[in-house]
Design an enzyme around this catalytic site. Structure first.
Site, PDB file in Angstrom:
ATOM      1  N   CYS A  89      34.367  58.065  47.313  1.00  0.00           N
ATOM      2  CA  CYS A  89      33.638  58.114  48.581  1.00  0.00           C
ATOM      3  C   CYS A  89      32.169  58.347  48.239  1.00  0.00           C
ATOM      4  CB  CYS A  89      34.212  59.169  49.519  1.00  0.00           C
ATOM      5  SG  CYS A  89      34.047  60.874  48.973  1.00  0.00           S
ATOM      6  N   ARG A 146      36.537  63.132  51.697  1.00  0.00           N
ATOM      7  CA  ARG A 146      37.517  62.051  51.768  1.00  0.00           C
ATOM      8  C   ARG A 146      38.225  61.783  50.446  1.00  0.00           C
ATOM      9  NH1 ARG A 146      33.836  57.490  54.266  1.00  0.00           N
ATOM     10  NH2 ARG A 146      32.360  58.670  52.990  1.00  0.00           N
ATOM     11  N   ASP A 206      33.425  58.753  57.428  1.00  0.00           N
ATOM     12  CA  ASP A 206      33.065  60.053  56.878  1.00  0.00           C
ATOM     13  C   ASP A 206      33.037  61.109  57.982  1.00  0.00           C
ATOM     14  OD1 ASP A 206      32.053  62.154  55.402  1.00  0.00           O
ATOM     15  OD2 ASP A 206      30.376  61.005  54.575  1.00  0.00           O
TER      16      ASP A 206
END
Length: 156
Positions: free
Chosen positions: A7, A13, A120
């Protein structure tokens, strides 16, 4: 490493995805790790990510420290799984020799939008982090099935 989740900052994440994937895979399954394309090395997981992983799956992210994606990680990973198409594009430009092993997580499984990817939750509420992990769940299960199969590229 069999699967590398990537990420942006490697604080929510990708560490949540790697931890959940490893839990699903079990001790004899494929092994996942994580990194970020713009990570500040050594940062802890976001507290809301820590809470979400623990609350939903009993996962412990307290010892996670962020790491920056580099060529060694790209070379050593069997599969690089990113959260958004923008991550895939960035990696493909930066590491063109490995572009064929980079896939957006939402390409695995039927639910979700491969063009949108996993958004996100940074700056959101604890619920946003839990929701993000819940959105990843079916894709992680499909990815695990893919890694255990001899199937074709998920984007073909």
């Amino acid at each position: 490493m069999d699967v590398l989740f990537v990420c942006t900052g490697n604080t929510c994440r990708s560490p949540m995805a790697a931890a959940r994937f490893n839990q699903l895979a079990g001790p004899d399954g494929p092994i996942a790790g994580s990194a970020g394309i713009a990570a500040r090395a050594g940062q802890p997981a976001n507290p809301a990510a820590v809470e979400a992983a623990a609350a939903l799956h009993g996962l412990r992210l307290e010892s996670h420290r962020s790491g920056l994606l580099d060529e060694n990680l790209m070379r050593d990973a069997g599969l690089v799984v990113v959260m958004t198409p923008a991550h895939k594009d960035w990696i493909s430009l930066r590491y063109p020799a490995y572009a064929d092993k980079v896939h957006v997580l939402t390409a695995f499984g039927e639910a979700g939008d491969p063009e949108r990817g996993i958004q996100d939750p940074f700056g959101g509420t604890a619920k946003d982090y839990r929701d993000t992990l819940l959105v990843m769940e079916s894709h992680l299960q499909a990815l695990l099935a893919y890694t255990r199969s001899t199937g074709t590229d998920p984007e073909e």
